[in-house]
Design an enzyme around this catalytic site. Structure first.
Site, PDB file in Angstrom:
ATOM      1  N   ASN A   1      52.861 -48.787  84.674  1.00  0.00           N
ATOM      2  CA  ASN A   1      53.125 -49.719  85.790  1.00  0.00           C
ATOM      3  C   ASN A   1      54.474 -49.482  86.472  1.00  0.00           C
ATOM      4  O   ASN A   1      54.600 -49.686  87.677  1.00  0.00           O
ATOM      5  CB  ASN A   1      52.974 -51.168  85.326  1.00  0.00           C
ATOM      6  CG  ASN A   1      53.785 -51.494  84.099  1.00  0.00           C
ATOM      7  OD1 ASN A   1      54.179 -50.606  83.343  1.00  0.00           O
ATOM      8  ND2 ASN A   1      54.047 -52.759  83.900  1.00  0.00           N
TER       9      ASN A   1
ATOM     10  N   LYS B   1      56.727 -38.827  76.520  1.00  0.00           N
ATOM     11  CA  LYS B   1      55.339 -38.672  76.942  1.00  0.00           C
ATOM     12  C   LYS B   1      54.997 -39.810  77.901  1.00  0.00           C
ATOM     13  O   LYS B   1      54.887 -40.957  77.510  1.00  0.00           O
ATOM     14  CB  LYS B   1      54.365 -38.712  75.763  1.00  0.00           C
ATOM     15  CG  LYS B   1      52.987 -38.251  76.225  1.00  0.00           C
ATOM     16  CD  LYS B   1      51.832 -38.797  75.443  1.00  0.00           C
ATOM     17  CE  LYS B   1      51.398 -40.183  75.781  1.00  0.00           C
ATOM     18  NZ  LYS B   1      50.767 -40.367  77.096  1.00  0.00           N
TER      19      LYS B   1
ATOM     20  N   GLY C   1      54.169 -50.320  76.057  1.00  0.00           N
ATOM     21  CA  GLY C   1      52.726 -50.324  76.241  1.00  0.00           C
ATOM     22  C   GLY C   1      52.113 -51.573  75.643  1.00  0.00           C
ATOM     23  O   GLY C   1      52.781 -52.600  75.495  1.00  0.00           O
ATOM     24  N   SER C   2      50.852 -51.465  75.273  1.00  0.00           N
ATOM     25  CA  SER C   2      50.108 -52.635  74.808  1.00  0.00           C
ATOM     26  C   SER C   2      50.377 -52.929  73.329  1.00  0.00           C
ATOM     27  O   SER C   2      50.854 -52.054  72.589  1.00  0.00           O
ATOM     28  CB  SER C   2      48.617 -52.402  75.022  1.00  0.00           C
ATOM     29  OG  SER C   2      48.208 -51.309  74.221  1.00  0.00           O
ATOM     30  N   VAL C   3      50.019 -54.113  72.901  1.00  0.00           N
ATOM     31  CA  VAL C   3      50.213 -54.499  71.498  1.00  0.00           C
ATOM     32  C   VAL C   3      49.391 -53.608  70.550  1.00  0.00           C
ATOM     33  O   VAL C   3      49.942 -53.117  69.553  1.00  0.00           O
ATOM     34  CB  VAL C   3      49.882 -55.999  71.293  1.00  0.00           C
ATOM     35  CG1 VAL C   3      49.988 -56.379  69.828  1.00  0.00           C
ATOM     36  CG2 VAL C   3      50.804 -56.871  72.149  1.00  0.00           C
ATOM     37  N   PRO C   4      48.102 -53.349  70.837  1.00  0.00           N
ATOM     38  CA  PRO C   4      47.354 -52.505  69.888  1.00  0.00           C
ATOM     39  C   PRO C   4      47.978 -51.110  69.714  1.00  0.00           C
ATOM     40  O   PRO C   4      48.052 -50.596  68.596  1.00  0.00           O
ATOM     41  CB  PRO C   4      45.958 -52.402  70.526  1.00  0.00           C
ATOM     42  CG  PRO C   4      45.855 -53.586  71.428  1.00  0.00           C
ATOM     43  CD  PRO C   4      47.241 -53.879  71.913  1.00  0.00           C
ATOM     44  N   THR C   5      48.426 -50.505  70.815  1.00  0.00           N
ATOM     45  CA  THR C   5      49.046 -49.174  70.677  1.00  0.00           C
ATOM     46  C   THR C   5      50.408 -49.307  69.996  1.00  0.00           C
ATOM     47  O   THR C   5      50.784 -48.446  69.188  1.00  0.00           O
ATOM     48  CB  THR C   5      49.188 -48.484  72.049  1.00  0.00           C
ATOM     49  OG1 THR C   5      47.977 -48.607  72.772  1.00  0.00           O
ATOM     50  CG2 THR C   5      49.533 -47.013  71.889  1.00  0.00           C
TER      51      THR C   5
ATOM     52  N   GLU D   1      58.302 -52.310  73.369  1.00  0.00           N
ATOM     53  CA  GLU D   1      58.269 -53.197  74.553  1.00  0.00           C
ATOM     54  C   GLU D   1      56.796 -53.408  74.872  1.00  0.00           C
ATOM     55  O   GLU D   1      56.142 -52.516  75.422  1.00  0.00           O
ATOM     56  CB  GLU D   1      58.985 -52.529  75.734  1.00  0.00           C
ATOM     57  CG  GLU D   1      60.478 -52.349  75.549  1.00  0.00           C
ATOM     58  CD  GLU D   1      61.248 -53.646  75.741  1.00  0.00           C
ATOM     59  OE1 GLU D   1      60.649 -54.661  76.148  1.00  0.00           O
ATOM     60  OE2 GLU D   1      62.457 -53.649  75.456  1.00  0.00           O
TER      61      GLU D   1
ATOM     62  N   CYS E   1      54.546 -56.598  82.838  1.00  0.00           N
ATOM     63  CA  CYS E   1      54.471 -57.152  81.488  1.00  0.00           C
ATOM     64  C   CYS E   1      55.017 -58.566  81.386  1.00  0.00           C
ATOM     65  O   CYS E   1      54.507 -59.392  80.647  1.00  0.00           O
ATOM     66  CB  CYS E   1      55.242 -56.237  80.536  1.00  0.00           C
ATOM     67  SG  CYS E   1      56.921 -55.899  81.093  1.00  0.00           S
TER      68      CYS E   1
ATOM     69  N   GLU F   1      46.395 -61.283  77.947  1.00  0.00           N
ATOM     70  CA  GLU F   1      47.114 -60.613  79.032  1.00  0.00           C
ATOM     71  C   GLU F   1      46.089 -59.961  79.963  1.00  0.00           C
ATOM     72  O   GLU F   1      45.328 -59.093  79.543  1.00  0.00           O
ATOM     73  CB  GLU F   1      48.045 -59.548  78.470  1.00  0.00           C
ATOM     74  CG  GLU F   1      48.886 -58.892  79.557  1.00  0.00           C
ATOM     75  CD  GLU F   1      49.769 -57.764  79.038  1.00  0.00           C
ATOM     76  OE1 GLU F   1      49.289 -56.947  78.244  1.00  0.00           O
ATOM     77  OE2 GLU F   1      50.941 -57.707  79.460  1.00  0.00           O
TER      78      GLU F   1
ATOM     79  N   GLU G   1      65.910 -53.417  75.394  1.00  0.00           N
ATOM     80  CA  GLU G   1      66.388 -52.382  76.305  1.00  0.00           C
ATOM     81  C   GLU G   1      67.401 -53.031  77.241  1.00  0.00           C
ATOM     82  O   GLU G   1      67.447 -54.243  77.394  1.00  0.00           O
ATOM     83  CB  GLU G   1      65.212 -51.780  77.085  1.00  0.00           C
ATOM     84  CG  GLU G   1      64.267 -51.035  76.138  1.00  0.00           C
ATOM     85  CD  GLU G   1      63.169 -50.242  76.821  1.00  0.00           C
ATOM     86  OE1 GLU G   1      62.689 -50.664  77.879  1.00  0.00           O
ATOM     87  OE2 GLU G   1      62.800 -49.194  76.273  1.00  0.00           O
TER      88      GLU G   1
HETATM   89  P1  NAD Z   1      48.739 -48.479  76.365  1.00  0.00           P
HETATM   90  O1  NAD Z   1      49.166 -49.093  75.097  1.00  0.00           O
HETATM   91  O2  NAD Z   1      47.287 -48.259  76.580  1.00  0.00           O
HETATM   92  O3  NAD Z   1      49.397 -47.019  76.530  1.00  0.00           O
HETATM   93  C1  NAD Z   1      50.796 -46.861  76.531  1.00  0.00           C
HETATM   94  C2  NAD Z   1      51.127 -45.422  76.174  1.00  0.00           C
HETATM   95  O4  NAD Z   1      50.781 -45.181  74.815  1.00  0.00           O
HETATM   96  C3  NAD Z   1      50.405 -44.371  76.993  1.00  0.00           C
HETATM   97  O5  NAD Z   1      51.318 -43.362  77.331  1.00  0.00           O
HETATM   98  C4  NAD Z   1      49.346 -43.849  76.023  1.00  0.00           C
HETATM   99  O6  NAD Z   1      48.932 -42.535  76.286  1.00  0.00           O
HETATM  100  C5  NAD Z   1      50.105 -43.931  74.723  1.00  0.00           C
HETATM  101  N1  NAD Z   1      49.309 -43.950  73.496  1.00  0.00           N
HETATM  102  C6  NAD Z   1      48.025 -44.331  73.335  1.00  0.00           C
HETATM  103  N2  NAD Z   1      47.681 -44.222  72.033  1.00  0.00           N
HETATM  104  C7  NAD Z   1      48.772 -43.775  71.373  1.00  0.00           C
HETATM  105  C8  NAD Z   1      49.052 -43.490  69.997  1.00  0.00           C
HETATM  106  N3  NAD Z   1      48.134 -43.636  69.039  1.00  0.00           N
HETATM  107  N4  NAD Z   1      50.288 -43.063  69.673  1.00  0.00           N
HETATM  108  C9  NAD Z   1      51.239 -42.925  70.618  1.00  0.00           C
HETATM  109  N5  NAD Z   1      51.036 -43.177  71.925  1.00  0.00           N
HETATM  110  C10 NAD Z   1      49.811 -43.601  72.300  1.00  0.00           C
HETATM  111  O7  NAD Z   1      49.359 -49.357  77.516  1.00  0.00           O
HETATM  112  P2  NAD Z   1      49.197 -49.180  79.092  1.00  0.00           P
HETATM  113  O8  NAD Z   1      47.830 -49.622  79.500  1.00  0.00           O
HETATM  114  O9  NAD Z   1      49.665 -47.855  79.500  1.00  0.00           O
HETATM  115  O10 NAD Z   1      50.275 -50.234  79.641  1.00  0.00           O
HETATM  116  C11 NAD Z   1      50.006 -51.586  79.807  1.00  0.00           C
HETATM  117  C12 NAD Z   1      50.642 -52.388  78.700  1.00  0.00           C
HETATM  118  O11 NAD Z   1      52.038 -52.096  78.647  1.00  0.00           O
HETATM  119  C13 NAD Z   1      50.563 -53.886  78.970  1.00  0.00           C
HETATM  120  O12 NAD Z   1      50.228 -54.551  77.779  1.00  0.00           O
HETATM  121  C14 NAD Z   1      51.979 -54.247  79.399  1.00  0.00           C
HETATM  122  O13 NAD Z   1      52.348 -55.578  79.176  1.00  0.00           O
HETATM  123  C15 NAD Z   1      52.795 -53.302  78.581  1.00  0.00           C
HETATM  124  N6  NAD Z   1      54.134 -53.101  79.169  1.00  0.00           N
HETATM  125  C16 NAD Z   1      55.214 -53.659  78.527  1.00  0.00           C
HETATM  126  C17 NAD Z   1      56.477 -53.538  79.087  1.00  0.00           C
HETATM  127  C18 NAD Z   1      57.680 -54.160  78.416  1.00  0.00           C
HETATM  128  O14 NAD Z   1      58.796 -53.783  78.766  1.00  0.00           O
HETATM  129  N7  NAD Z   1      57.524 -55.084  77.482  1.00  0.00           N
HETATM  130  C19 NAD Z   1      56.648 -52.840  80.274  1.00  0.00           C
HETATM  131  C20 NAD Z   1      55.538 -52.269  80.889  1.00  0.00           C
HETATM  132  C21 NAD Z   1      54.273 -52.410  80.322  1.00  0.00           C
END
Ligand code: NAD
Length: 507
Positions: free
Chosen positions: A167, A190, A242-246, A264, A298, A400, A477
């Protein structure tokens, strides 16, 4: 669609068009040494192919980490002033090329150009902030009995592995890279598979600024490439957005090697509006908290708690303001709503609106795909949605959505608002709108979140820490605090007298 590049650019070694190679290792763009396949990156605005990007395999990740490890001794031994000078220069290069880099970001994300300019400006801010801070990253001298003393040193960690979301592609990257490099670490990043472009541009910017080859590297790929990076034994720390599951997977990977981890993650933040709030500002903040970057933020305040006594007037004004938002070409100067990142995500956002309807919510405006003409016909443009008649237990209120969907909930008492605001597993942000200074502080201090705004929303100056409570993350951060997350503490104890070993030694 206006996609021409600015002609008023200062000539530097920056690629100003969408073209590979897409990895950046040892100071230059390169192809991966092994690649299990390639990714088709689509331009959100049109849905058309933007570029094909080879996926990095395990050998390429090993190579990038090896290069970063190799140059760590050189980079970490520079003085903070020497490192900081290069980061300051990088910030300046970004400012000089702001328009071109912003345009690359628009092509990659589909966000409106005016927003991209703000994002890229914030990237320069972060490089300059940590460039200025680098010489001030110092330890302590601790006097001890008998003239002995200890030196408490802030040491870099080594190679940092960064993984980012789509994003805010360059901002997410630089919020990690700027403090990490200032502290003397080296970096392998990455980017998200959906937005590979500007992290590579950063490589060119840093090279131009005099940062030694290999200090910052980019490997492209999907989750598996990220996993290789997170599992690499020579990576000292993981910094993930990224997301909570990742995030859970990243933390699990880090646990195998006892790596430090900053996460984050997502949010479902509350925005609480009291009857004495300035109504116009509350409406403006609701737009900021829900509809910036197509709602793909986020920290968005998607659970809007409005006092029952003002709810009708507030909703009237919010819907009027929302319906004025202009959906269109992200490159048009007056566009306020650009394209959703991709079709699957847009369909997911729309499915949340469907589920809200089924659970009894009323859609006051928006929540539909808007078809644009010509080259933009393949983009997924969604009209920002305002939902009312919401309940706390609805799926759209619990989860979310990461799209332009504001769920408005009514409340009667302050105590009730705070309790409901905190009734979530997330804790990234929140806000309170009131003119009552005591209530403002009281409520802000009660919200379980890493950032709480009083009478504003979604501002993140580099100077202040950002990060989540609960499932929204670990670590922070930005601000001075980020230094703690990119350094480790070494204590050197200096004995000025004889060794005191109690009764162990007898003359
Ligand atoms: P995502 O978790 O699907 O992917 C994030 C990154 O993780 C991608 O680069 C993906 O390729 C990588 N990834 C996937 N599986 C992995 C693994 N097993 N090991 C290592 N890396 C892996 O998230 P998204 O859809 O790209 O982003 C949206 C999410 O990010 C939302 O939940 C949003 O709230 C969150 N976000 C948080 C912040 C913050 O600062 N708190 C900022 C921006 C986005």
């Amino acid at each position: 669609m206006a996609s021409g590049l600015s002609s008023l650019v200062i000539s530097r070694n920056i690629t100003r068009t969408i073209r590979g190679p897409w990895n950046f290792v040892a100071g230059k763009r390169c192809l991966p040494v092994d690649s299990p396949g390639s990714m088709k990156v689509l331009e959100p605005a049109s849905g058309e192919l933007l570029c094909g990007v080879p996926i990095s395999g395990v050998e390429e990740v090993n190579r990038a980490v090896g290069v970063a490890k190799g140059v760590f001794a050189t980079w970490s031994k520079l003085s903070g002033r020497e490192r900081g000078d290069k980061l300051l220069r990088a910030g300046q290069i970004i400012r000089e090329n702001l328009e071109d880099i912003s345009r690359l970001e628009v092509q990659d994300t589909g966000k409106p150009i005016w927003e991209a300019r703000l994002d890229i400006t914030s990237c320069a801010d972060a490089l300059e902030y940590y460039g200025g801070l680098a010489p001030c990253i110092v330890g302590q001298h601790v006097p001890l009995p008998g003239g002995s003393f200890a030196m408490v040193q802030k040491q870099p960690l080594g190679v940092i592995g960064g993984v980012g979301a789509w994003n805010f592609p360059l901002q997410t990257c630089i919020w990690k890279v700027a403090p990490a490099l200032a502290c003397g670490n080296t970096f392998v990043y990455k980017p998200s598979q959906f937005t590979p472009v500007t992290a590579v541009t950063l490589g060119e910017v840093l090279a131009d600024a005099g940062v030694p080859d290999g200090v910052y590297n980019v490997v492209q790929g999907e989750g598996q490439t990220g996993a290789y990076l997170c599992e690499h034994p020579d990576v000292a720390k993981l910094s993930f957005t990224g997301s909570v599951p990742t995030g859970t997977k990243v933390m699990t990977a880090g646990a195998q090697d006892i790596k430090s981890v900053t996460l984050e993650l997502g949010g479902k933040s509350p925005l609480i509006i009291f009857p004495d709030a300035d109504m116009k500002n509350a409406v403006k903040a609701t737009l900021m908290a829900n509809f910036l970057s197509q709602g793909q933020v986020c920290s968005n305040g998607t659970r809007v708690f409005v006092h029952r006594s003002i709810a009708a007037e507030y909703l009237k004004q919010l819907v009027t303001a929302t319906e004025k938002l202009k959906i269109g070409d992200p490159f048009a100067e007056d566009t306020t709503v650009g394209a959703t990142i991709h079709e699957d995500h847009a369909k997911k956002v729309l499915s949340y609106i469907d589920s809200a309807r089924q659970e009894g919510a009323t859609v006051l405006c928006g929540g539909e795909r808007v078809l644009l003409k010509g080259k933009l016909a393949g983009g997924w443009y969604l009209s920002p949605a305002v939902l009312t008649d919401c309940r706390d237990d609805m799926k759209v209120v619990q989860e979310e959505v990461f799209g332009s969907v504001a769920s408005v909930l009514e409340f009667d008492t302050e105590e009730e608002a705070v309790k409901r605001a905190n009734d979530t597993r997330f804790g990234l942000a929140g806000a309170v709108f009131t003119k009552d200074i005591q209530r403002g502080h009281r409520v802000a201090n009660s919200i379980e979140a890493g950032t709480v705004w009083i009478n504003t929303y979604n501002l993140y100056p580099t100077e202040v820490p950002f990060g989540g409570y609960k499932h929204s993350g670990i670590g922070r951060e930005n601000g001075l605090t980020a230094v703690d997350y990119f350094t480790q503490t070494r204590t050197v104890y200096v004995e000025m007298g004889d060794v005191d070993c109690g009764l162990l030694y007898q003359d």
